[in-house]
Design a protein around this motif. Structure first.
Motif, PDB file in Angstrom:
ATOM      1  N   ALA A  32       0.820  -1.213   0.000  1.00 25.52           N
ATOM      2  CA  ALA A  32       0.000   0.000   0.000  1.00 25.52           C
ATOM      3  C   ALA A  32       0.851   1.259   0.000  1.00 25.52           C
ATOM      4  CB  ALA A  32      -0.939  -0.003   1.198  1.00 25.52           C
ATOM      5  N   VAL A  33       2.013   1.207   0.656  1.00 22.81           N
ATOM      6  CA  VAL A  33       2.916   2.356   0.657  1.00 22.81           C
ATOM      7  C   VAL A  33       3.464   2.594  -0.747  1.00 22.81           C
ATOM      8  CG1 VAL A  33       5.145   3.193   1.504  1.00 22.81           C
ATOM      9  CG2 VAL A  33       3.523   2.152   3.096  1.00 22.81           C
ATOM     10  N   LYS A  34       3.792   1.517  -1.441  1.00 28.13           N
ATOM     11  CA  LYS A  34       4.358   1.643  -2.786  1.00 28.13           C
ATOM     12  C   LYS A  34       3.308   2.038  -3.822  1.00 28.13           C
ATOM     13  CE  LYS A  34       8.285  -1.495  -2.235  1.00 28.13           C
ATOM     14  NZ  LYS A  34       8.890  -2.791  -2.644  1.00 28.13           N
ATOM     15  N   ASP A  35       2.072   1.574  -3.635  1.00 27.29           N
ATOM     16  CA  ASP A  35       1.010   1.856  -4.597  1.00 27.29           C
ATOM     17  C   ASP A  35      -0.297   2.068  -3.838  1.00 27.29           C
ATOM     18  OD1 ASP A  35      -0.843   2.041  -6.616  1.00 27.29           O
ATOM     19  OD2 ASP A  35      -0.573  -0.008  -7.371  1.00 27.29           O
ATOM     20  N   GLY A  36      -0.636   3.329  -3.607  1.00 20.94           N
ATOM     21  CA  GLY A  36      -1.831   3.642  -2.837  1.00 20.94           C
ATOM     22  C   GLY A  36      -3.123   3.231  -3.500  1.00 20.94           C
ATOM     23  N   THR A  37      -3.089   2.907  -4.791  1.00 23.11           N
ATOM     24  CA  THR A  37      -4.296   2.487  -5.496  1.00 23.11           C
ATOM     25  C   THR A  37      -4.481   0.978  -5.489  1.00 23.11           C
ATOM     26  OG1 THR A  37      -3.196   2.345  -7.660  1.00 23.11           O
ATOM     27  CG2 THR A  37      -4.078   4.498  -7.012  1.00 23.11           C
ATOM     28  N   ASP A  38      -3.615   0.260  -4.799  1.00 21.75           N
ATOM     29  CA  ASP A  38      -3.706  -1.199  -4.701  1.00 21.75           C
ATOM     30  C   ASP A  38      -4.898  -1.542  -3.796  1.00 21.75           C
ATOM     31  OD1 ASP A  38      -3.417  -3.906  -4.016  1.00 21.75           O
ATOM     32  OD2 ASP A  38      -1.227  -3.821  -4.080  1.00 21.75           O
ATOM     33  N   ARG A  39      -6.036  -1.834  -4.399  1.00 22.67           N
ATOM     34  CA  ARG A  39      -7.273  -2.019  -3.635  1.00 22.67           C
ATOM     35  C   ARG A  39      -7.182  -3.221  -2.691  1.00 22.67           C
ATOM     36  NH1 ARG A  39     -10.670  -0.650  -7.119  1.00 22.67           N
ATOM     37  NH2 ARG A  39     -11.614   1.176  -6.153  1.00 22.67           N
ATOM     38  N   GLU A  40      -6.538  -4.292  -3.120  1.00 27.08           N
ATOM     39  CA  GLU A  40      -6.401  -5.458  -2.238  1.00 27.08           C
ATOM     40  C   GLU A  40      -5.572  -5.105  -1.008  1.00 27.08           C
ATOM     41  OE1 GLU A  40      -4.624 -10.032  -2.154  1.00 27.08           O
ATOM     42  OE2 GLU A  40      -4.539  -8.877  -4.010  1.00 27.08           O
ATOM     43  N   ALA A  41      -4.474  -4.376  -1.206  1.00 26.70           N
ATOM     44  CA  ALA A  41      -3.628  -3.990  -0.081  1.00 26.70           C
ATOM     45  C   ALA A  41      -4.375  -3.042   0.858  1.00 26.70           C
ATOM     46  CB  ALA A  41      -2.345  -3.328  -0.587  1.00 26.70           C
ATOM     47  N   ARG A  42      -5.102  -2.084   0.307  1.00 24.68           N
ATOM     48  CA  ARG A  42      -5.879  -1.164   1.139  1.00 24.68           C
ATOM     49  C   ARG A  42      -6.928  -1.930   1.954  1.00 24.68           C
ATOM     50  NH1 ARG A  42      -3.375   3.639   2.060  1.00 24.68           N
ATOM     51  NH2 ARG A  42      -2.937   4.798   0.157  1.00 24.68           N
ATOM     52  N   SER A  43      -7.552  -2.908   1.343  1.00 18.64           N
ATOM     53  CA  SER A  43      -8.557  -3.699   2.056  1.00 18.64           C
ATOM     54  C   SER A  43      -7.921  -4.508   3.178  1.00 18.64           C
ATOM     55  CB  SER A  43      -9.283  -4.628   1.082  1.00 18.64           C
ATOM     56  OG  SER A  43      -9.993  -3.889   0.106  1.00 18.64           O
ATOM     57  N   GLY A  44      -6.753  -5.070   2.896  1.00 17.98           N
ATOM     58  CA  GLY A  44      -6.056  -5.831   3.935  1.00 17.98           C
ATOM     59  C   GLY A  44      -5.686  -4.973   5.124  1.00 17.98           C
ATOM     60  N   LEU A  45      -5.237  -3.756   4.864  1.00 18.61           N
ATOM     61  CA  LEU A  45      -4.876  -2.854   5.956  1.00 18.61           C
ATOM     62  C   LEU A  45      -6.113  -2.387   6.721  1.00 18.61           C
ATOM     63  CD1 LEU A  45      -2.073  -0.596   4.475  1.00 18.61           C
ATOM     64  CD2 LEU A  45      -1.850  -2.556   5.998  1.00 18.61           C
ATOM     65  N   SER A  46      -7.210  -2.149   6.031  1.00 21.49           N
ATOM     66  CA  SER A  46      -8.444  -1.753   6.712  1.00 21.49           C
ATOM     67  C   SER A  46      -8.900  -2.852   7.664  1.00 21.49           C
ATOM     68  CB  SER A  46      -9.544  -1.452   5.688  1.00 21.49           C
ATOM     69  OG  SER A  46      -9.261  -0.277   4.967  1.00 21.49           O
ATOM     70  N   LEU A  47      -8.759  -4.100   7.243  1.00 23.42           N
ATOM     71  CA  LEU A  47      -9.137  -5.215   8.110  1.00 23.42           C
ATOM     72  C   LEU A  47      -8.183  -5.344   9.286  1.00 23.42           C
ATOM     73  CD1 LEU A  47     -11.208  -7.441   8.440  1.00 23.42           C
ATOM     74  CD2 LEU A  47      -9.747  -8.943   7.057  1.00 23.42           C
ATOM     75  N   ALA A  48      -6.887  -5.157   9.027  1.00 24.61           N
ATOM     76  CA  ALA A  48      -5.903  -5.201  10.124  1.00 24.61           C
ATOM     77  C   ALA A  48      -6.198  -4.129  11.164  1.00 24.61           C
ATOM     78  CB  ALA A  48      -4.493  -5.010   9.564  1.00 24.61           C
ATOM     79  N   SER A  49      -6.555  -2.945  10.698  1.00 28.05           N
ATOM     80  CA  SER A  49      -6.868  -1.849  11.614  1.00 28.05           C
ATOM     81  C   SER A  49      -8.102  -2.171  12.448  1.00 28.05           C
ATOM     82  CB  SER A  49      -7.085  -0.559  10.816  1.00 28.05           C
ATOM     83  OG  SER A  49      -7.395   0.524  11.662  1.00 28.05           O
ATOM     84  N   LEU A  50      -9.129  -2.727  11.792  1.00 23.62           N
ATOM     85  CA  LEU A  50     -10.344  -3.109  12.514  1.00 23.62           C
ATOM     86  C   LEU A  50     -10.039  -4.166  13.564  1.00 23.62           C
ATOM     87  CD1 LEU A  50     -13.466  -2.863  12.725  1.00 23.62           C
ATOM     88  CD2 LEU A  50     -13.588  -4.701  11.011  1.00 23.62           C
ATOM     89  N   TYR A  51      -9.246  -5.152  13.201  1.00 21.65           N
ATOM     90  CA  TYR A  51      -8.878  -6.192  14.163  1.00 21.65           C
ATOM     91  C   TYR A  51      -8.097  -5.599  15.333  1.00 21.65           C
ATOM     92  CZ  TYR A  51     -10.323  -9.969  10.991  1.00 21.65           C
ATOM     93  OH  TYR A  51     -11.038 -10.834  10.196  1.00 21.65           O
ATOM     94  N   GLY A  52      -7.227  -4.632  15.040  1.00 26.15           N
ATOM     95  CA  GLY A  52      -6.519  -3.964  16.123  1.00 26.15           C
ATOM     96  C   GLY A  52      -7.480  -3.268  17.071  1.00 26.15           C
ATOM     97  N   GLY A  53      -8.536  -2.682  16.514  1.00 22.18           N
ATOM     98  CA  GLY A  53      -9.554  -2.062  17.349  1.00 22.18           C
ATOM     99  C   GLY A  53     -10.263  -3.063  18.234  1.00 22.18           C
ATOM    100  N   PHE A  54     -10.518  -4.268  17.706  1.00 21.64           N
ATOM    101  CA  PHE A  54     -11.129  -5.310  18.520  1.00 21.64           C
ATOM    102  C   PHE A  54     -10.236  -5.685  19.702  1.00 21.64           C
ATOM    103  CE2 PHE A  54     -13.561  -7.326  14.695  1.00 21.64           C
ATOM    104  CZ  PHE A  54     -14.414  -6.234  14.663  1.00 21.64           C
TER     105      PHE A  54
END
Length: 376
Positions: free
Chosen positions: A227-249
């Motif tokens: 995601a850092v290398k390519d901000g338009t990488d939708r799969e990478a952005r989705s993976g990070l969004s899920l990681a962030s949500l899990y961190g919130g849990f």
């Protein structure tokens, strides 16, 4: 570490909408609730794009959320809310916006003040609906029950924790994160990582939360660099969004430990962005804790895709390189932190017992100061 038989409450929003295009769920929720006076709490960037929320009714916007918001910032938001009399509050942005939205939702009606609710379970209820819409992948605030604001008088963070601050709806649409710049993507990603790692290695760690923590770590290891290398990488952005949500849990039942306690003074005293502060400190506390969490430290490194480490020094090197390779500035001196303030910072960090008491290894004031010097 807690055993499987230890009681634990797993706290999550009533409804979570996750995936590309789920932003439309905000309008559906507002219409289903027959919301007449929605109030959006946002930073300036997101305040300029509230149209994507498609909210009905007489919309009000507080668009002045600051990074690392303080009590005066909260009071300004509350003043807007008391005029608008919202029946729905929407946090739209990063953790700062979502934390202020939580506090506005519970304080905008009735007589309680922030001072009345600082601490654990001091909120009696909430009269308005609450929706959280993250636009970064780091804090996981959309999934949690805590909010933090800085008290400018003490330069410490005031923490409020209550299940009444849990969102009725969390909408995690990774498409909203596509415009986040590389440096912010990197730092917020390590913040999500720190939430997961600190919960996983905490004295209060629990197997039911370990599942979220270790998967969040794996997702960061797999997707953050992409995601850092390519901000338009939708799969990478989705993976990070899920990681962030899990961190919130992880934060509700377990919470963070020394990493966040040592990072906080960087933000409250020197305005270092929270994710960046956590990234700078992360390798130091991971290595410090390794003697007490050897097996879990090995699992952390493996999940990140990093080499095994037989010593704390090796664990530090691998974690430091992981962060530095993302382009994160890892030196306090380069972030504007003055050397003559390290002692005062160590005093403040050492006083954050609500986090340090969770740490798997006792971390004294002198050890905190050593970390600051090593990171300088």
């Amino acid at each position: 570490m807690n055993s499987l038989s230890t009681p634990i409450q797993i706290i999550r929003p009533e409804t979570i909408e996750f995936g590309s295009g789920t932003i439309a769920a905000v309008a559906r929720f507002a219409k289903a609730k027959n919301a007449k006076r929605p109030l959006v709490i946002a930073d300036a960037f997101n305040a300029a794009r509230v149209d994507v929320l498609a909210l009905p009714g007489d919309l009000s916007v507080f668009g002045e959320v600051k990074p690392e918001p303080d009590i005066p910032n909260l009071e300004k938001a509350l003043a807007v809310a008391r005029t608008a009399r919202p029946d729905l509050v929407i946090g739209f942005g990063g953790g700062s916006a979502m934390d202020l939205a939580k506090l506005v939702a519970v304080l905008c009606t009735g007589s309680p003040t922030l001072a009345d609710v600082v601490g654990v379970d001091k909120i009696a209820g909430r009269a308005v609906a609450l929706v959280q819409v993250p636009t970064t992948s780091g804090t996981g605030s959309e999934g949690g029950i805590r909010a933090l604001v800085t008290d400018p008088a003490t330069r410490n963070k005031a923490a409020v924790q209550s299940p009444f601050m849990l969102a009725d709806l969390a909408v995690v649409d990774p498409d909203l994160t596509m415009t986040v710049p590389p440096q912010v993507t990197a730092a917020t990603g390590v913040d999500a990582l720190a939430h997961c790692v600190e919960a996983y290695t905490s004295r209060r760690a629990h197997p039911a939360i370990d599942l979220y923590a270790i998967e969040g770590i794996r997702l960061v290891g797999r997707y953050l660099n992409r995601a850092v290398k390519d901000g338009t990488d939708r799969e990478a952005r989705s993976g990070l969004s899920l990681a962030s949500l899990y961190g919130g849990f992880c934060l509700g039942p377990v919470n963070t430990t020394a990493g966040h306690a040592v990072a906080y003074p960087l933000g409250t005293r020197h305005h270092v962005a929270h994710g960046l502060a956590c990234a700078v400190i992360f390798p130091h506390t991971l290595a410090f804790n390794m003697p007490a969490t050897e097996a879990k430290t090995a699992a952390v490194l493996q999940s990140l895709g990093l080499p095994a480490a037989g010593t704390p020094a090796a664990a530090f090197d691998h974690a430091y390189r992981f962060c530095a390779d993302l382009g994160i500035e890892m030196r306090l001196s380069a972030l504007g932190v003055p050397a003559d303030d390290l002692g005062a910072m160590a005093d403040e960090a050492h006083a954050i017992r609500r986090l340090l008491d969770n740490n798997p290894r006792d971390l004294g004031r002198d050890a905190i100061l050593q970390i600051y010097h090593a990171a300088f």
